[in-house]
Scaffold this motif. Structure first.
Motif, PDB file in Angstrom:
ATOM      1  N   LEU A 156       0.833  -1.214   0.000  1.00  0.00           N
ATOM      2  CA  LEU A 156       0.000   0.000   0.000  1.00  0.00           C
ATOM      3  C   LEU A 156       0.865   1.260   0.000  1.00  0.00           C
ATOM      4  CD1 LEU A 156      -2.734  -1.041   2.600  1.00  0.00           C
ATOM      5  CD2 LEU A 156      -2.654  -1.488   0.142  1.00  0.00           C
ATOM      6  N   THR A 157       2.094   1.154  -0.536  1.00  0.00           N
ATOM      7  CA  THR A 157       3.020   2.294  -0.468  1.00  0.00           C
ATOM      8  C   THR A 157       3.613   2.672  -1.824  1.00  0.00           C
ATOM      9  OG1 THR A 157       4.983   0.917  -0.081  1.00  0.00           O
ATOM     10  CG2 THR A 157       3.715   1.581   1.879  1.00  0.00           C
ATOM     11  N   SER A 158       3.200   2.010  -2.902  1.00  0.00           N
ATOM     12  CA  SER A 158       3.886   2.189  -4.188  1.00  0.00           C
ATOM     13  C   SER A 158       3.132   3.116  -5.140  1.00  0.00           C
ATOM     14  CB  SER A 158       4.085   0.836  -4.861  1.00  0.00           C
ATOM     15  OG  SER A 158       2.815   0.319  -5.259  1.00  0.00           O
ATOM     16  N   VAL A 159       3.817   3.511  -6.207  1.00  0.00           N
ATOM     17  CA  VAL A 159       3.195   4.347  -7.244  1.00  0.00           C
ATOM     18  C   VAL A 159       2.029   3.603  -7.895  1.00  0.00           C
ATOM     19  CG1 VAL A 159       3.558   5.430  -9.508  1.00  0.00           C
ATOM     20  CG2 VAL A 159       5.261   5.728  -7.705  1.00  0.00           C
ATOM     21  N   ALA A 160       2.189   2.303  -8.129  1.00  0.00           N
ATOM     22  CA  ALA A 160       1.106   1.522  -8.738  1.00  0.00           C
ATOM     23  C   ALA A 160      -0.144   1.575  -7.855  1.00  0.00           C
ATOM     24  CB  ALA A 160       1.550   0.081  -8.958  1.00  0.00           C
ATOM     25  N   ALA A 186      12.743   8.580   6.248  1.00  0.00           N
ATOM     26  CA  ALA A 186      12.936   7.924   4.940  1.00  0.00           C
ATOM     27  C   ALA A 186      11.602   7.413   4.398  1.00  0.00           C
ATOM     28  CB  ALA A 186      13.928   6.773   5.072  1.00  0.00           C
ATOM     29  N   PHE A 187      10.787   6.796   5.255  1.00  0.00           N
ATOM     30  CA  PHE A 187       9.500   6.252   4.806  1.00  0.00           C
ATOM     31  C   PHE A 187       8.532   7.380   4.442  1.00  0.00           C
ATOM     32  CE2 PHE A 187       5.123   4.873   5.747  1.00  0.00           C
ATOM     33  CZ  PHE A 187       4.999   3.868   4.805  1.00  0.00           C
ATOM     34  N   LEU A 188       8.375   8.345   5.323  1.00  0.00           N
ATOM     35  CA  LEU A 188       7.428   9.434   5.095  1.00  0.00           C
ATOM     36  C   LEU A 188       7.785  10.226   3.832  1.00  0.00           C
ATOM     37  CD1 LEU A 188       4.937  10.875   6.148  1.00  0.00           C
ATOM     38  CD2 LEU A 188       6.413  12.212   7.668  1.00  0.00           C
ATOM     39  N   ARG A 189       9.056  10.522   3.654  1.00  0.00           N
ATOM     40  CA  ARG A 189       9.484  11.274   2.476  1.00  0.00           C
ATOM     41  C   ARG A 189       9.251  10.455   1.199  1.00  0.00           C
ATOM     42  NH1 ARG A 189      14.747  11.754   2.645  1.00  0.00           N
ATOM     43  NH2 ARG A 189      14.925  13.536   1.226  1.00  0.00           N
ATOM     44  N   ALA A 193       6.899  11.540  -1.981  1.00  0.00           N
ATOM     45  CA  ALA A 193       7.399  11.477  -3.359  1.00  0.00           C
ATOM     46  C   ALA A 193       6.500  10.593  -4.217  1.00  0.00           C
ATOM     47  CB  ALA A 193       8.834  10.948  -3.379  1.00  0.00           C
ATOM     48  N   THR A 194       6.047   9.483  -3.653  1.00  0.00           N
ATOM     49  CA  THR A 194       5.198   8.538  -4.377  1.00  0.00           C
ATOM     50  C   THR A 194       3.863   9.172  -4.762  1.00  0.00           C
ATOM     51  OG1 THR A 194       6.227   6.645  -3.308  1.00  0.00           O
ATOM     52  CG2 THR A 194       4.008   6.300  -4.184  1.00  0.00           C
ATOM     53  N   PHE A 195       3.202   9.789  -3.791  1.00  0.00           N
ATOM     54  CA  PHE A 195       1.894  10.383  -4.083  1.00  0.00           C
ATOM     55  C   PHE A 195       2.037  11.678  -4.869  1.00  0.00           C
ATOM     56  CE2 PHE A 195       0.716   7.136  -1.188  1.00  0.00           C
ATOM     57  CZ  PHE A 195      -0.544   6.758  -1.635  1.00  0.00           C
ATOM     58  N   GLY A 196       3.180  12.348  -4.726  1.00  0.00           N
ATOM     59  CA  GLY A 196       3.456  13.532  -5.530  1.00  0.00           C
ATOM     60  C   GLY A 196       3.676  13.204  -6.996  1.00  0.00           C
ATOM     61  N   GLY A 258      14.887  14.996  -2.890  1.00  0.00           N
ATOM     62  CA  GLY A 258      15.810  13.865  -2.985  1.00  0.00           C
ATOM     63  C   GLY A 258      15.153  12.513  -2.802  1.00  0.00           C
ATOM     64  N   ALA A 259      13.947  12.471  -2.220  1.00  0.00           N
ATOM     65  CA  ALA A 259      13.263  11.184  -2.038  1.00  0.00           C
ATOM     66  C   ALA A 259      12.695  10.716  -3.373  1.00  0.00           C
ATOM     67  CB  ALA A 259      12.150  11.318  -1.008  1.00  0.00           C
ATOM     68  N   ARG A 260      12.674   9.416  -3.572  1.00  0.00           N
ATOM     69  CA  ARG A 260      12.223   8.866  -4.856  1.00  0.00           C
ATOM     70  C   ARG A 260      10.898   8.119  -4.679  1.00  0.00           C
ATOM     71  NH1 ARG A 260      16.536   8.425  -8.497  1.00  0.00           N
ATOM     72  NH2 ARG A 260      15.479   6.746  -9.606  1.00  0.00           N
TER      73      ARG A 260
END
Length: 281
Positions: A156-160, A186-189, A193-196, A258-260
């Motif tokens: 439940l954390t990915s771009v997909a 690291a997780f929050l950033r 980045a993912t939802f952005g 910088g977060a991906r």
């Protein structure tokens, strides 16, 4: 009049316990394996005891004009605290609740039944599988509050996953999720980045001590394709018993720098909270 007594039951993912609140007549705390999961007052469902739940409630209050019914999809059920809140604050709303732990859902519905005509349907299913099968443009709001134990599951954390959420939401829809992390975030950033990568607008709500890196805690991430009413959100969160900060715009972009975005193959659960991080509050 019988005093309410605690209820303990083995569920699919641990041992659940419902404990009555001695200060509120029909209020209950739900824990799973000792970790607080939900709090609900059956007489006053608009009362949100936990700080993170109040923050989610503040967002639900500003996503549309007061009282307007909404179609809401909840991923993660707990004691159905937020579905009850929406049913009272936005009567006529249609809500679906998806909870992976079917036995937990049965326990909650049995001991803390939903009021007649609440407009809430509950489903025992995996959150992502349900989302992938849900029709496009079918929800005004998607609320994700899914924890396996005390961690957000990796899938439940990915771009997909974020793209599926965007597909199910209507064009003016809003995604909100309860996350947990600590410095260096690291997780929050990575989640921002993912939802952005999928949504145009992001807002983060968290207690200042968490954002300053002083302790592990919850953060509510809000994502949409349109500007949110951040001034209203700032007012609501500032007036809370435990005020929160609302970050958006350049400050949030600096925080994420910088977060991906997370790919399915790289996804990891949120970090394990330190002992005692999730007290009752």
């Amino acid at each position: 009049m019988h005093e309410p007594i605690p209820v303990t039951r083995a569920v699919d993912h641990g041992v659940a316990k419902l404990m009555p609140d001695i200060d509120r007549k029909r209020a209950w705390l739900l824990t799973v394996d000792g970790a607080p999961q939900s709090y609900v007052d059956l007489d006053e469902p608009e009362h949100l005891e936990f700080e993170y739940a109040r923050r989610l409630g503040h967002v639900l209050d500003i996503v549309a004009e007061p009282g307007r019914p909404l179609d809401v999809l909840h991923l993660g059920g707990g004691a159905l605290t937020l579905p009850r809140y929406v049913a009272v604050t936005r009567p006529g709303s249609r809500q679906d609740v998806v909870e992976a732990d079917g036995a937990l859902l049965e326990l909650v519905v049995e001991h803390l039944p939903l009021p007649e005509g609440a407009g809430v349907a509950v489903h025992a299913a995996d959150a992502r599988a349900w989302l992938e099968a849900a029709p496009a443009d079918s929800a005004d709001v998607l609320v994700a509050d899914v924890f396996g134990g005390s961690r957000v599951p990796a899938h439940l954390t990915s771009v997909a996953y974020a793209r599926e959420a965007a597909r199910v939401l209507r064009g003016d829809g809003v995604y909100l999720v309860n996350l947990a992390d600590a410095a260096p975030f690291a997780f929050l950033r990575s989640q921002l980045a993912t939802f952005g990568a999928v949504f145009e607008e992001l807002v983060l709500i968290a207690e200042p001590g968490v954002l300053r890196g002083r302790r592990f805690g919850n953060a509510v991430l809000v994502a949409a394709h349109h500007p949110l009413d951040t001034p209203a959100l700032v007012r609501l969160t500032a007036s809370d018993a435990f005020p929160a900060r609302v970050e958006h715009g350049p400050a949030l972009r600096d925080f994420v720098a910088g977060a991906r975005p997370v790919r399915d193959e790289d996804a990891v659960p949120s970090p394990e909270p330190p002992e005692g991080a999730f007290g009752i509050g």
